[in-house]
Design an enzyme around this catalytic site. Structure first.
Site, PDB file in Angstrom:
ATOM      1  CB  SER A 161      -0.907   0.001   1.228  1.00 23.58           C
ATOM      2  OG  SER A 161      -1.705   1.163   1.263  1.00 23.58           O
ATOM      3  N   GLY A 162       0.561   2.170  -0.928  1.00 24.34           N
ATOM      4  CA  GLY A 162       1.319   3.414  -1.032  1.00 24.34           C
ATOM      5  C   GLY A 162       2.473   3.361  -1.995  1.00 24.34           C
ATOM      6  CB  THR A 166      -4.183   3.004  -7.596  1.00 24.74           C
ATOM      7  OG1 THR A 166      -4.520   2.038  -6.599  1.00 24.74           O
ATOM      8  CG2 THR A 166      -5.456   3.532  -8.225  1.00 24.74           C
ATOM      9  CG  ASN A 210      -1.694   5.019  -0.804  1.00 24.81           C
ATOM     10  OD1 ASN A 210      -1.539   6.201  -1.071  1.00 24.81           O
ATOM     11  ND2 ASN A 210      -2.044   4.138  -1.713  1.00 24.81           N
ATOM     12  CB  SER A 213      -4.705   2.446   0.392  1.00 24.83           C
ATOM     13  OG  SER A 213      -4.480   1.060   0.385  1.00 24.83           O
ATOM     14  CB  SER A 214      -6.621  -0.203  -4.376  1.00 29.21           C
ATOM     15  OG  SER A 214      -6.461   0.819  -5.313  1.00 29.21           O
ATOM     16  N   GLY A 427       0.099  -6.197  -2.648  1.00 28.86           N
ATOM     17  CA  GLY A 427       1.360  -6.897  -2.491  1.00 28.86           C
ATOM     18  C   GLY A 427       1.456  -7.570  -1.134  1.00 28.86           C
ATOM     19  CD  GLU A 429      -1.549  -5.447   2.905  1.00 32.87           C
ATOM     20  OE1 GLU A 429      -2.207  -5.910   3.859  1.00 32.87           O
ATOM     21  OE2 GLU A 429      -1.974  -4.572   2.131  1.00 32.87           O
TER      22      GLU A 429
END
Length: 1527
Positions: A161-162, A166, A210, A213-214, A427, A429
């Site tokens: 994330s971040g 996206t 992020n 973040s998605s 990804g 985590e």
């Protein structure tokens, strides 16, 4: 593994560091096997002892620093990868780097100008290996592979994330939308891009890492048709984080859509939702973050609503959607303990019964012994039921939105031939506390990593097979055991689902089953138990070891909601709410959540989240395995979100997690370094023995390598390449450096001997000089003594002589007869001696003069060489230009004086003419009044008066054309008179020095005129752009009409709308002004201008005078602030002169062509529509337009104005159809451009406003003239489009890649390994490679066509100005994105190719239109590759010389500069920073690439054609228009 020989003194190695992960060190002594210590010196100067038991990794050679492909490094290991990424990210500001088939993208946390349309154009159609790493390069590779191999592609974008996943996915989709949508001009690409803001609003949220973040994974399939155009798309989503709807951690937010709705609560349409600030809702205030810096939730909602509209969601459905989302917010505020307002608002928004909802939120139904019992729930259970309902509603709404997007994006034009899938997925985590979501995410990454490893291994295997290598299987780490632990039989998911089926299942019992199954009975290597916890477990993933807390696993896996609440929602009065839950049984297995009823279903375990996720992931893996994957790994460089800040710890952690290091390891296990034989020969030819020839490179390499590398296992020969294992290139570099060192020692010895001999010669010469001077001093001392003795002797003799002379005088006086003879002898002797002395003087003087001439000649030659060198320098040219500028200013001043004199003459003549005209009018009025007063019969006016009146009228008529011309000229001088009057008025009123008025008038005129001209050009450019868009839409309409007609024919019947017909207009159909074109800014300046153009351009309007006056005021005020200006009175607008009424035309006009009414269609058909190409090209230039105009004029002269307009309108329609028919033919497009322009000029010439001496047309043709003006622009744009299409694919190969100077690039030694990347197939070349001859051939074809049709020179100059800009922009952009082009030798090749183009343009006289000046950016760029780049003076010279380049462009070229030989060096960072400082004060555009799509507005200068007559035309019989008769 690297050989021990490389661990020598001075070698660079990497040692671990707790802060920087790896730091560079240098060996201070050679390492020998058996030694106990390594003596290392760190980069900070400290000395450390290393252990030889674990030798540190070796550093790569300096020539590989900043390499754009990590697999090209000689040593492939973690510190080398980390260092290369850091250098590219921090020093070169390059966020993209290749790692084999993987693109590593580092998030810069900054806006970079590398994603514009000009960048897309630069990457379109280019090979992946030729361009700098970029997300567009991966997209282009996938697109070209899909088109070439007709196989589906996938782009897998992953990262934590971040990291920018996206954004990368959005830019990939944008690239496909631009590339795939340019051909057919459909709106599918617009809908594809419109899905991004919708999915971001309902699926993205702010997290601690992020701001956007998605919180779900998505796979978008973009479908393409047979022509490579986008025809549809489809989206699949994975594992939406529904728990975020009801809970957010600290500093986090819920999904964006909730805050967007709260921000728009004051809108009229949103007031019915009863929304409040997000701080007042439980579901939005838990994180404490209500606003994201730099974002506007209100504008984001408007963007989301616009996207819904583009995708076909009606406004009422949008409001239904917003009503459900608002109800979710109100549901979170429902108080379980007592009735409150929130439950009533929730019920009203969803249209359900509030009492039933309140009852079933607090009760549940149980089946006991076949009976149904209702049991009340505790407060905590009721809160959980409420949150479960909120999550279920949001999940269903998310699924419905995705389904609606897929319906809008579904292909409607036909079956999708192939697709490119873009996977934007989470990804790996790992957090301090990991739960069910992290477990599923890491499981998905295990599956993706396994697919990635096998694909990389497969590509390596294909490369070895293609090169016919004898290779052994490469061992790589397979994570199948970890995957079996999670999804295998009695794996973690199976045990979890089994525990969920148990009536009293709990998280603790599930963990105990995991311990018993994977630790006690059969220990699993990837499963462990924490020491201090009985409610957690540890999984050894491929990337890291992760500890999971079991709390909440069962609840999140079940994700159940009670059936009674669902039934209430099914009975909702809202259609959308009912639709969401009525279709719940028909949704795919990917749907989120399950329903728990009183009777437990036998197959309930299939509805668990884990089962659904496994099933959807299996479908995804099947899809990816059936496609060709392309990988993008996004890296987050720091956790502070600071721009260009590199944290090595976080970066290494992500590199290990995303599989980049595994790619390196797989490549290092085989033959990572690969060179073609030609590249190897060019680089290491000094190590080869025997005859060296480029043609025998392979034989020489095969002969020399066994001697250079004794171990045959360290290298392998392929068909076209030689392969090396890791470290062997560094060994060869060391051998090469040693050979160069030996050669350098020999050269140094020779040079030192030569210097020593020179030093000895100088010392010898100095010794002799000292001796000479010493001897001279001694000799002078001895000489002094001799001179003194000689002086005494001379004095004695002189005294004796004087005495003797005195004696002779006394003797002469005594003997007079002897004195005459004695005197004569003395005189003779004196004369002879004087003559001898003069002869000797002349000889000495001649020798001296000759010596002076020689010395002066030598000095003059030196001065001449110095002047020649100065003449070649830029400063000399500038000094000369200064003189030229002074001369130009003098000439301008002289021209202004002449213009002023002519203006005064014109004004005087105009006043005289006006006075004479007024007198004549007064006389006429007086005579008319007398005639009315005396109406007596008989001749009232005498013959003399009648004759005077007739002469006055004839004189007036004869002066009218002259007055009209003077009127036109007066407009040109009117602006200057305004400026002068304003300045004079200002100076007089405010007592300002009149001398400053003369200094400012020229500046005022030039600046304001240029500003107005720029404004007009911008308006013209915008209008022509709209006209181009109109043409595109018209073509799109025709395509849709043909498609609809084809569809109706296939159905067997055809329906005709009574109000709108799709049939094409017949040639004889008259065109209305509205159907032809809107009012336009005509490209013909002297043609009939529109009122808007007159209003905009006229400088006599009050607004223009006001602007001029204000500018003059500002200029004078800036000259001296001492003068106080209180007010400025603006003069009123000058009255426009009215032209005299037109005189009556003669009764008859000869030389016309008559066409009968019934033959008009035949005339148009034979002359325009159906004319053959060979016949049309053999006609005289403009013959069809001339014939049509004579026919139109004959109809007009005969009095039938309606038929004249009809025939003219039909001709215009036919010409437009002819243009569309020959849309790809240059010759025919030029032919119709000529006829359209000629037809326009003829109609303009005979219009009432332009026909001074000719008979004007009676019919009003102004709208048709304007239509022809637009049609000429369309023809011009079509002509350029044809040429640009032919040039597009040959510009870069011809200008940048072709070797016009043979052998120049072959002499350049390759310093960096720029091998073709695995997975990037070489471009298939058909025939010979394009050269400059190909470019000149296409330009020559256009020039020949324009010349044959006798088009104006100015139009040709404008066309080639546009084309040379395209050539320059395309080549320049490719140069900035290709590292292999930025070298000294390649710059010389490019400069020569550009000079060939310049010479071609000058040879045809096209330089006046700016065609040559347009090439200046490319010329300066290649000059930058050839100048010195070391000192401060070089930096100043670069900034001063490269005036057409921006600072970013200069820095980019210097960054990409690659040394072409060992004698050259890379550009240092200090020099680049010096250039940035030098160029900081220069105002330049901030863009990096040139806008390839920039279009210069075209101007058709009006030139009255010669008087046309039918006798002048030669009409061939092949046209079959003999039915025309001369009139």
């Amino acid at each position: 593994m690297a050989t021990l020989e490389l661990y020598s003194k001075g070698a660079n190695v990497w040692v671990p560091d707790p802060d920087a992960v790896w730091v560079s060190a240098q060996l201070l002594q050679d390492y020998r096997p058996g030694e106990k210590h390594l003596l290392l010196q760190l980069s900070n100067g400290n000395v450390r002892l290393g252990s030889p038991s674990d030798l540190p990794p070796l550093g790569n050679p300096d020539i590989l620093e900043g390499e754009n492909d990590l697999t090209a490094l000689s040593f492939l290991h973690e510190p080398a990868v980390l260092h290369n990424l850091r250098v590219r990210f921090l020093d070169y500001s390059s966020i993209y780097t290749y790692c084999g088939i993987v693109l590593v993208a580092i998030n810069p946390y900054d806006q970079l100008p590398i994603y514009g349309e000009e960048v897309i154009d630069a990457y379109s159609g280019q090979d992946m290996a030729d361009m700098e790493p970029h997300i567009f390069s991966v997209a282009e590779e996938a697109y070209r592979t899909m088109i070439r191999e007709e196989k589906n592609q996938s782009i897998i974008i992953s990262g934590e994330s971040g990291s920018g996943k996206t954004v990368s996915a959005k830019f990939t989709m944008r690239y496909f939308a631009v590339v795939g949508g340019a051909a057919q001009q459909t709106s599918v690409e617009e809908r594809v891009l419109a899905s991004n803001p919708i999915m971001e609003s309902i699926g993205n949220a702010k997290t601690t890492r992020n701001d956007n973040s998605s919180r779900f994974g998505k796979y978008i399939e973009i479908g393409f048709g047979r022509k490579g155009d986008i025809i549809g798309a489809n989206m699949r989503t994975y594992l939406l984080e529904k728990s975020r709807v009801v809970f957010q951690a600290s500093t986090e937010r819920n999904y964006h859509i909730f805050y967007q709705l709260c921000a728009s609560r004051e809108l009229p349409e949103m007031r019915s939702l009863k929304l409040d600030a997000p701080e007042n809702f439980r579901y939005t205030n838990q994180g404490g973050e209500m606003q994201i810096p730099g974002t506007d939730d209100l504008s984001d909602l408007e963007r989301t609503r616009s996207a819904f509209t583009i995708l076909g969601v009606q406004p009422d459905q949008q409001m239904e959607l917003f009503r459900i989302l608002s109800a979710v917010l109100h549901l979170g505020n429902v108080n379980i303990q007592a009735k409150d307002r929130s439950l009533a608002v929730f019920s009203k928004l969803l249209g359900v019964e509030g009492s039933q909802l309140a009852h079933w939120l607090c009760h549940r139904r149980l089946a006991v012994g076949g009976e149904m019992l209702v049991k009340p729930m505790t407060g905590q259970q009721a809160v959980e039921a409420r949150d479960a309902l909120a999550k279920h509603i949001y999940g269903q709404l998310f699924a419905w939105t995705v389904q609606r997007l897929n319906s809008a994006l579904r292909a409607q034009q036909g079956r999708t031939k192939s697709f490119v899938g873009v996977l934007d997925i989470y990804g790996f985590e790992t957090f301090e506390r990991n739960s069910f979501e992290q477990f599923c995410i890491n499981y998905a990454n295990e599956k993706l990593q396994q697919q990635f490893n096998r694909h990389v291994f497969h590509l390596e295997q294909e490369e070895y097979i293609r090169e016919e290598l004898a290779w052994s299987r490469i061992e790589f780490s397979d994570n199948q055991q970890c995957i079996d632990l999670i999804e295998g039989q009695l794996g973690m998911f199976d045990l979890l689902d089994e525990e969920c089926r148990m009536p009293k299942g709990s998280d603790e019992s599930w963990v105990r089953k995991l311990y018993d199954q994977h630790l006690s009975s059969k220990p699993h290597p990837h499963f462990r138990k924490p020491r201090m916890s009985n409610s957690a477990f540890i999984v050894l993933h491929f990337a890291d070891t992760v500890q999971y807390e079991c709390d909440g696993f069962l609840d999140k896996n079940r994700d159940t909601v009670f059936e009674e609440l669902i039934n209430i929602l099914k009975a909702s009065q809202s259609e959308l709410v009912a639709e969401l839950f009525q279709q719940q049984r028909n949704v795919s297995p990917v749907a989120n959540g399950s329903i728990r009823s009183g009777k437990r279903a036998a197959r309930e375990h299939k509805l668990t989240v884990g089962f659904q996720f496994r099933q959807s992931l299996q479908m995804l893996m099947e899809t990816l395995n059936s496609t060709t994957p392309h990988y993008v790994r996004c890296i987050k460089p720091n956790d502070l979100k600071e721009p260009f800040l590199f944290d090595p710890k976080r970066t290494v952690q992500q590199l290990r997690a995303c599989g980049v290091l595994e790619t390196i390891r797989i490549s290092a296990a085989g033959y990572p370094s690969r060179w073609t034989y030609e590249e190897f020969f060019s680089r290491y030819r000094i190590l080869l023995r025997g005859p060296q020839s480029q043609d025998q490179a392979q034989a020489a390499c095969r002969q020399a390598l066994p001697q250079l590398i004794p171990d045959p296992d360290q290298y392998c020969f392929g068909k076209t390449k030689v392969f090396f294992r890791a470290g062997q290139v560094a060994l060869l570099e060391r051998l090469r450096a040693e050979r160069l060192r030996v050669a350098a020692v020999i050269i140094q010895s020779q040079v030192r001997g030569w210097l020593a001999r020179i030093r000895y010669t100088r010392i010898h010469w100095a010794t002799l000089t000292i001796q000479r001077y010493s001897r001279g001093a001694l000799a002078r001392r001895q000489l002094f003594l001799m001179i003194r003795q000689a002086t005494v002797t001379i004095q004695a003799f002189a005294r004796g002589m004087l005495e003797r002379r005195r004696y002779r005088l006394v003797s002469i006086q005594c003997l007079p007869h002897y004195s005459a003879q004695q005197m004569a002898a003395v005189l003779l002797q004196a004369t002879v001696r004087g003559w001898l002395a003069r002869q000797a003087y002349r000889r000495v003087r001649a020798a001296v003069v000759f010596m002076q001439c020689c010395i002066r000649r030598k000095a003059a030659r030196r001065q001449l060489l110095k002047l020649k060198s100065e003449a070649r320098s830029v400063e000399r040219y500038r000094e000369l230009n200064k003189g030229m500028e002074v001369k130009l200013m003098q000439l301008q001043l002289k021209a202004d004086q002449e213009v002023a004199a002519l203006r005064e003459t014109l004004m005087a003549e105009r006043e005289a003419s006006s006075a004479e005209l007024a007198a004549l009018r007064a006389t006429i009025q007086k005579l008319e009044s007398q005639l009315q007063e005396k109406p007596q019969p008989g001749p009232v006016i005498s013959e003399k008066e009648a004759e005077e009146r007739r002469r006055a009228e004839e004189k007036t008529i004869s002066r009218l054309p002259c007055w009209n011309k003077k009127k036109n000229k007066k407009v040109g001088f009117h602006f200057t008179s305004i400026v002068q009057s304003q300045l004079f008025f200002f100076c007089v009123c405010h007592k300002f020095p009149l001398s400053l008025c003369a200094e400012c008038v020229d500046q005022a005129v030039s600046q304001v005129t240029s500003a107005l001209r720029a404004e007009v050009d911008e308006e013209r450019r915008k209008y022509q752009g709209l006209l181009r868009e109109f043409t595109r839409l018209e073509q799109r309409y025709d395509n849709l009409r043909e498609m609809s007609l084809l569809t109706e024919r296939t159905k067997g019947h055809r329906r005709t709308d009574s109000t709108q017909s799709l049939e094409p207009l017949s040639p004889t159909t008259p065109l209305s002004p509205q159907s032809l074109t809107p009012l336009s800014v005509s490209p013909f300046p002297s043609a009939v201008p529109s009122p808007e153009e007159v209003r905009r351009i006229s400088v006599t309007s009050p607004s223009a005078e006001r602007r001029v006056s204000m500018w003059i005021f500002n200029v004078l005020f800036s000259v001296s602030l001492r003068w106080r200006v209180s007010s400025l009175v603006f003069p009123s607008a000058l009255a426009t002169e009215t032209s005299s009424p037109a005189q009556s035309k003669p009764s008859a006009v000869t030389g016309l062509l008559e066409c009968r009414k019934r033959d008009e269609t035949k005339l148009i058909k034979n002359l325009v529509t159906d004319i053959r190409v060979d016949s049309a090209l053999s006609l005289a230039p403009g013959l069809p337009a001339s014939v049509l105009f004579l026919c139109v004029r004959q109809a007009d002269c005969s009095g039938d104005q309606a038929r004249a307009r009809s025939l003219c309108s039909a001709a215009v329609t036919a010409m437009k159809a002819a243009l569309k028919k020959h849309v790809s033919d240059i010759d025919m497009t030029v032919l119709w451009l000529k006829n359209i322009c000629l037809f326009h000029d003829l109609l303009t010439q005979h219009s009432p406003k332009q026909a001074d001496t000719l008979v004007p047309l009676s019919a009003d043709m102004s709208d048709l003239i304007r239509t022809l003006s637009d049609l000429s622009i369309q023809a011009y744009q079509q002509l350029l489009s044809i040429t640009e299409t032919r040039l597009q694919n040959i510009i870069v190969p011809a200008l940048l890649e072709s070797e016009t100077i043979q052998g120049l690039s072959g002499s350049a030694v390759k310093l960096a390994v720029s091998r073709k990347r695995a997975g990037s197939d070489p471009r298939t070349v058909g025939g010979e490679a394009p050269t400059m001859a190909s470019v000149l051939r296409e330009l020559g074809a256009l020039h020949t066509a324009l010349t044959q049709q006798a088009l104006p020179k100015t139009l040709m100059e404008q066309a080639f100005h546009q084309l040379t800009y395209l050539i320059c922009a395309s080549a320049f952009n490719s140069l900035l994105l290709r590292k292999d082009m930025c070298s000294w030798s390649r710059g010389l090749q490019i400069r020569y190719n550009v000079s060939v183009l310049e010479e071609w343009l000058r040879g045809r006289g096209l330089q006046a239109g700016g065609a040559v000046a347009t090439l200046e950016p490319l010329i300066q760029a290649v000059q930058l590759l050839q100048v010195g780049k070391k000192t401060e003076a070089d930096a100043q010279g670069i900034v001063r010389t490269c005036s057409a380049l921006s600072s970013q462009q200069i820095v980019k070229i210097l960054t990409l500069y690659t040394p072409h030989s060992d004698l050259d060096e890379r550009v240092t960072l200090n020099f680049i920073r010096s250039v940035q400082v030098q160029s900081a004060d220069v105002s330049q555009p901030s863009q990096l690439l040139m806008d390839v799509r920039r279009v210069f507005p075209v101007i058709f200068l009006y030139s009255p054609p010669p008087v046309l007559s039918a006798e002048q035309l030669v009409i061939p019989d092949s046209l079959k228009i003999s039915f025309l008769r001369k009139a």
